[in-house]
Design a protein around this motif. Structure first.
Motif, PDB file in Angstrom:
ATOM      1  N   ASP A   1     -12.741   4.985 -12.766  1.00 23.22           N
ATOM      2  CA  ASP A   1     -12.698   3.529 -12.864  1.00 23.22           C
ATOM      3  C   ASP A   1     -11.350   2.991 -13.313  1.00 23.22           C
ATOM      4  O   ASP A   1     -11.162   1.783 -13.376  1.00 23.22           O
ATOM      5  CB  ASP A   1     -13.773   3.038 -13.852  1.00 23.22           C
ATOM      6  N   ASN A   2     -10.408   3.885 -13.638  1.00 32.36           N
ATOM      7  CA  ASN A   2      -9.120   3.430 -14.154  1.00 32.36           C
ATOM      8  C   ASN A   2      -8.162   3.071 -13.028  1.00 32.36           C
ATOM      9  O   ASN A   2      -7.729   3.922 -12.249  1.00 32.36           O
ATOM     10  CB  ASN A   2      -8.489   4.531 -15.029  1.00 32.36           C
ATOM     11  N   ILE A   3      -7.808   1.769 -12.973  1.00 26.46           N
ATOM     12  CA  ILE A   3      -6.894   1.301 -11.933  1.00 26.46           C
ATOM     13  C   ILE A   3      -5.517   1.925 -12.089  1.00 26.46           C
ATOM     14  O   ILE A   3      -4.809   2.154 -11.105  1.00 26.46           O
ATOM     15  CB  ILE A   3      -6.767  -0.242 -11.985  1.00 26.46           C
ATOM     16  N   GLU A   4      -5.105   2.218 -13.347  1.00 21.56           N
ATOM     17  CA  GLU A   4      -3.770   2.752 -13.567  1.00 21.56           C
ATOM     18  C   GLU A   4      -3.572   4.120 -12.931  1.00 21.56           C
ATOM     19  O   GLU A   4      -2.457   4.621 -12.867  1.00 21.56           O
ATOM     20  CB  GLU A   4      -3.441   2.810 -15.056  1.00 21.56           C
ATOM     21  N   LEU A   5      -4.640   4.729 -12.424  1.00 23.63           N
ATOM     22  CA  LEU A   5      -4.528   6.040 -11.780  1.00 23.63           C
ATOM     23  C   LEU A   5      -4.567   5.956 -10.262  1.00 23.63           C
ATOM     24  O   LEU A   5      -4.652   6.972  -9.592  1.00 23.63           O
ATOM     25  CB  LEU A   5      -5.670   6.949 -12.260  1.00 23.63           C
ATOM     26  N   ASN A   6      -4.485   4.731  -9.722  1.00 23.39           N
ATOM     27  CA  ASN A   6      -4.661   4.617  -8.269  1.00 23.39           C
ATOM     28  C   ASN A   6      -3.462   5.107  -7.461  1.00 23.39           C
ATOM     29  O   ASN A   6      -3.543   5.184  -6.241  1.00 23.39           O
ATOM     30  CB  ASN A   6      -5.027   3.177  -7.870  1.00 23.39           C
ATOM     31  N   ASP A   7      -2.335   5.428  -8.112  1.00 22.52           N
ATOM     32  CA  ASP A   7      -1.203   6.006  -7.377  1.00 22.52           C
ATOM     33  C   ASP A   7      -1.014   7.483  -7.710  1.00 22.52           C
ATOM     34  O   ASP A   7       0.000   8.080  -7.372  1.00 22.52           O
ATOM     35  CB  ASP A   7       0.088   5.231  -7.685  1.00 22.52           C
TER      36      ASP A   7
ATOM     37  N   PHE B   1       0.853  -1.185   0.000  1.00 24.44           N
ATOM     38  CA  PHE B   1       0.000   0.000   0.000  1.00 24.44           C
ATOM     39  C   PHE B   1       0.890   1.237   0.000  1.00 24.44           C
ATOM     40  O   PHE B   1       1.721   1.422   0.883  1.00 24.44           O
ATOM     41  CB  PHE B   1      -0.892  -0.016   1.241  1.00 24.44           C
ATOM     42  N   LEU B   2       0.735   2.098  -1.015  1.00 24.57           N
ATOM     43  CA  LEU B   2       1.546   3.307  -1.099  1.00 24.57           C
ATOM     44  C   LEU B   2       1.076   4.333  -0.071  1.00 24.57           C
ATOM     45  O   LEU B   2      -0.086   4.731  -0.079  1.00 24.57           O
ATOM     46  CB  LEU B   2       1.455   3.912  -2.503  1.00 24.57           C
ATOM     47  N   LYS B   3       1.986   4.744   0.815  1.00 26.44           N
ATOM     48  CA  LYS B   3       1.625   5.712   1.846  1.00 26.44           C
ATOM     49  C   LYS B   3       1.409   7.105   1.264  1.00 26.44           C
ATOM     50  O   LYS B   3       0.649   7.903   1.802  1.00 26.44           O
ATOM     51  CB  LYS B   3       2.721   5.745   2.923  1.00 26.44           C
ATOM     52  N   LYS B   4       2.092   7.396   0.153  1.00 28.85           N
ATOM     53  CA  LYS B   4       1.914   8.689  -0.501  1.00 28.85           C
ATOM     54  C   LYS B   4       1.783   8.465  -2.003  1.00 28.85           C
ATOM     55  O   LYS B   4       2.598   7.772  -2.605  1.00 28.85           O
ATOM     56  CB  LYS B   4       3.098   9.617  -0.226  1.00 28.85           C
ATOM     57  N   SER B   5       0.732   9.028  -2.570  1.00 30.57           N
ATOM     58  CA  SER B   5       0.499   8.883  -4.009  1.00 30.57           C
ATOM     59  C   SER B   5       1.344   9.916  -4.749  1.00 30.57           C
ATOM     60  O   SER B   5       1.094  11.118  -4.651  1.00 30.57           O
ATOM     61  CB  SER B   5      -0.983   9.096  -4.332  1.00 30.57           C
ATOM     62  N   THR B   6       2.355   9.449  -5.482  1.00 32.38           N
ATOM     63  CA  THR B   6       3.293  10.358  -6.142  1.00 32.38           C
ATOM     64  C   THR B   6       3.093  10.411  -7.659  1.00 32.38           C
ATOM     65  O   THR B   6       3.824  11.119  -8.340  1.00 32.38           O
ATOM     66  CB  THR B   6       4.738   9.930  -5.845  1.00 32.38           C
ATOM     67  N   GLY B   7       2.143   9.654  -8.183  1.00 29.16           N
ATOM     68  CA  GLY B   7       1.886   9.679  -9.621  1.00 29.16           C
ATOM     69  C   GLY B   7       1.348  11.025 -10.065  1.00 29.16           C
ATOM     70  O   GLY B   7       0.762  11.781  -9.278  1.00 29.16           O
ATOM     71  N   ILE B   8       1.563  11.346 -11.346  1.00 29.00           N
ATOM     72  CA  ILE B   8       1.169  12.649 -11.887  1.00 29.00           C
ATOM     73  C   ILE B   8       0.234  12.443 -13.071  1.00 29.00           C
ATOM     74  O   ILE B   8       0.546  11.687 -13.996  1.00 29.00           O
ATOM     75  CB  ILE B   8       2.400  13.451 -12.335  1.00 29.00           C
ATOM     76  N   LEU B   9      -0.910  13.115 -13.040  1.00 28.08           N
ATOM     77  CA  LEU B   9      -1.874  13.081 -14.134  1.00 28.08           C
ATOM     78  C   LEU B   9      -1.791  14.409 -14.881  1.00 28.08           C
ATOM     79  O   LEU B   9      -2.054  15.462 -14.313  1.00 28.08           O
ATOM     80  CB  LEU B   9      -3.282  12.870 -13.586  1.00 28.08           C
TER      81      LEU B   9
END
Length: 629
Positions: free
Chosen positions: A468-474, A406-414
């Protein structure tokens, strides 16, 4: 009339409840079906009748005779066609060896392991055992997505689970159809030469009709022989027509035909593919909502009692806690996945709509034709579906935290907008270890981004399906970079809380740039340059550069110099640990800018000699001023 309208209302209500609770829709659908069917007949109805009776029994019921069987057959054909549309051959090649192994080695482990377990625990015939195992191979995105959407995971882990669900859905359906059709041609209890010939005819006609009609439909649509307003209903009629026609030439070949038709059409370059997918998805939701309440309600309590025992618990445990981990660990051998990640992937494997739907159809068909043990198929698969969905929906988040995935901090960028400037920035961020996703409704921009190896989605921002996109969960950051300032602001308002937990930024608008009284706010990506400036600078100097910062004074001189040059646009600061910071969010008075910091900017490279000369000139002027004093 009351039963029919109630069926539709309950189905849509179940879909809404699933959306609200963020759980797979199949769970409330089956539970409602069991409630209004066998449970109502056994415990709630005074006369022992079901509240919704799928088959007309002389007094009440929705479908007389074999009408339910026909409705289920046609509905499953549409659902399988939609599943085939989502399968891209090139995606199988691109998803990597782990997912390829998971949908081959993992499926083989489940296919043989579950068949052996079912045979010895329930004493099913080998034919029924293998049909059962083929049906529970299927996971599916409709059950994976709601479970994982709000669990921030490492990108590789979520990608494996997502692609497994997408790819195994139609492939598993195809395997189940082939197994069923092989069973259907069983002659006199032995697989004779005649049986193999009949099976060959089914495969031949199913594949041929699916292939031919897919290309035919694609040709008709591309040549505009069908007006646009009839496009979707014509495609629907074509699917139903292919299903029935293939079945006429070779009994039971219809399902194979529609799966092949969907796969061929889904891999074509038809400009209408996206529109067909939207229509089929909406239609499938309605059919699924009705279908699973009907199928669950059609089960009798004595059918449930066949599997409501310790052997069912043992079978469930073998499928979930033995076969699934074996398949995952074999598939991820020599991969980069850590042990805790492999365990989590093993834990998450809910069975879904295709498994339950096809199981009900095959159970009805085989029971009607008098096959031994056919009555076990539907309740066995339903119990596996209910058990895995309940288990994963209630424990996935807890297990992910316990296992440390489980990622404690979501660092992905949209990044909203996939223009050349956006692609350039995204490419830089990717190379610096950040997960970046670009979205745009311009397919040309999406294609160019994907050619660079970037993750890009064709998406309409006014649709709510992005969630609904799982690829955006981070994803924890948003950078809205479209040419339209209203769209940028709308997106931040709409999705800021969901995807911009750590920061939601947009480009400054032309009106703000021209307003002398405008005070830059904290949500601006760049305070001094808008879309036109970014586009023009990218056109002339399509590169992102870094320059070392010696100290605070040096940083200020670099920023002053960039302010005088329209072809240099500072964006980020990279600290000594290579962590990136938006310049717009940095307070220069709070930073020391020690050795190791870098200024990241778009545009032409800084003239280092000019900077040095200006620095020397400034130093000499200061000394001269001191001497005069």
């Amino acid at each position: 009339m009351v039963e029919l309208s109630g069926l539709v209302i309950l189905g849509i209500l179940a879909q809404w409840v699933a959306w609200k609770l963020k759980i797979p829709a199949i769970l409330p659908l089956i539970l409602i079906g069991l409630l209004v069917g066998p449970i109502a007949a056994e415990y709630l109805s005074s006369d022992g009748s079901k509240w919704i009776e799928p088959i007309y029994n002389g007094k009440n019921g929705l479908f007389p005779g074999e009408s339910l069987f026909y409705f289920v057959s046609l509905s499953i054909s549409i659902i399988l066609f939609e599943g085939g549309l989502t399968l891209r051959v090139k995606e199988i090649k691109n998803v990597g060896p782990v997912i390829t192994k998971l949908i081959t080695i993992g499926s083989i482990v489940t296919f043989f392991g579950a068949a052996i377990a079912a045979h010895y625990l329930f004493y099913l015939s080998w034919e029924m055992s293998f049909l059962f195992s083929a049906l529970i191979m299927v996971t599916g995105p409709t059950v994976i997505t709601p479970i994982l959407r709000h669990i921030p995971l490492k990108q590789d882990v979520s990608a494996v689970l997502r692609w497994e669900g997408i790819l195994i859905d139609p492939i598993g359906a195809l395997v189940a159809v082939l197994v069923f059709e092989f069973i259907s041609v069983d002659v006199g209890g032995a697989f004779t030469k005649t049986a193999f010939i009949e099976f060959g005819k089914i495969v031949l006609f199913g594949s041929t009709f699916g292939f031919a009609f897919a290309h035919g439909l694609n040709f008709v649509l591309n040549k505009h022989f069908i007006p646009h307003y009839l496009l979707n209903v014509f495609a629907l009629a074509s699917v139903l027509g292919v299903f029935v026609l293939a079945d006429v030439f070779a009994h039971e070949s219809g399902l194979l035909a529609v799966v092949v038709m969907g796969m061929i059409l889904g891999n074509s370059n038809s400009p209408y593919l996206k529109e067909l997918l939207y229509f089929k998805e909406s239609l499938s939701i309605l059919l699924v909502s009705i279908l699973f309440i009907l199928l669950a309600a059609n089960i009798n309590m004595e059918d449930l009692m066949l599997v409501f025992n310790g052997n069912m618990v043992a079978l469930f445990a073998i499928v979930v806690f033995v076969l699934r981990p074996i398949g995952v660990f074999l598939s991820t051998r020599n991969s980069t996945f850590e042990r805790n990640e492999k365990i989590f992937i093993s834990w998450v494997g809910p069975r879904g709509i295709v498994a339950a739907g096809i199981a009900s159809l095959f159970g009805l068909k085989l029971a009607r034709n008098g096959f031994e043990d056919a009555e076990f198929i539907t309740p066995l698969v339903f119990m596996i579906v209910l058990g895995t969905v309940l288990l994963n929906a209630t424990t996935a988040r807890f297990v992910s935290k316990k296992l440390g995935v489980f990622l404690k901090k979501s660092t992905g960028i949209l990044i909203v907008g996939a223009s050349k400037a956006s692609r350039l920035i995204a490419n830089y961020l990717e190379k610096n270890g950040r997960h970046v996703v670009l979205i745009d409704n311009n397919q040309s921009n999406i294609n160019q981004a994907q050619e660079l190896g970037l993750e890009a989605l064709n998406f309409n921002i006014y649709s709510d399906s992005l969630s609904d996109n799982i690829e955006l969960n981070d994803v924890g950051y948003i950078i809205a970079m479209t040419a339209n300032s209203d769209i940028n602001q709308f997106f931040i308002d709409q999705y800021g809380k969901e995807f911009g937990a750590n920061g939601a930024f947009r480009l400054i608008s032309s009106d703000e740039l021209s307003d002398p009284d405008f005070k830059p706010t904290g949500n601006l990506f760049i305070k001094t340059d808008g879309y036109m400036s970014l586009t023009e600078t990218t056109r002339k100097y399509p590169s992102i550069n870094e320059i070392d910062i010696l100290n605070k004074e040096h940083y200020e001189s670099l920023m002053a110099l960039s302010g005088k040059d329209d072809d240099i646009i500072p964006m980020f600061l990279k600290d000594e640990s290579d962590e990136l910071h938006l310049i717009a969010t940095i307070n220069k008075d709070d930073e020391e800018f020690t050795e190791g910091w870098k200024l990241v900017y778009l545009g032409k490279p800084f003239d280092v000699e000019k900077i040095q000369k200006e620095k020397t000139s400034t130093h000499e002027n200061e000394e001269a001023s001191n001497d005069n004093d």
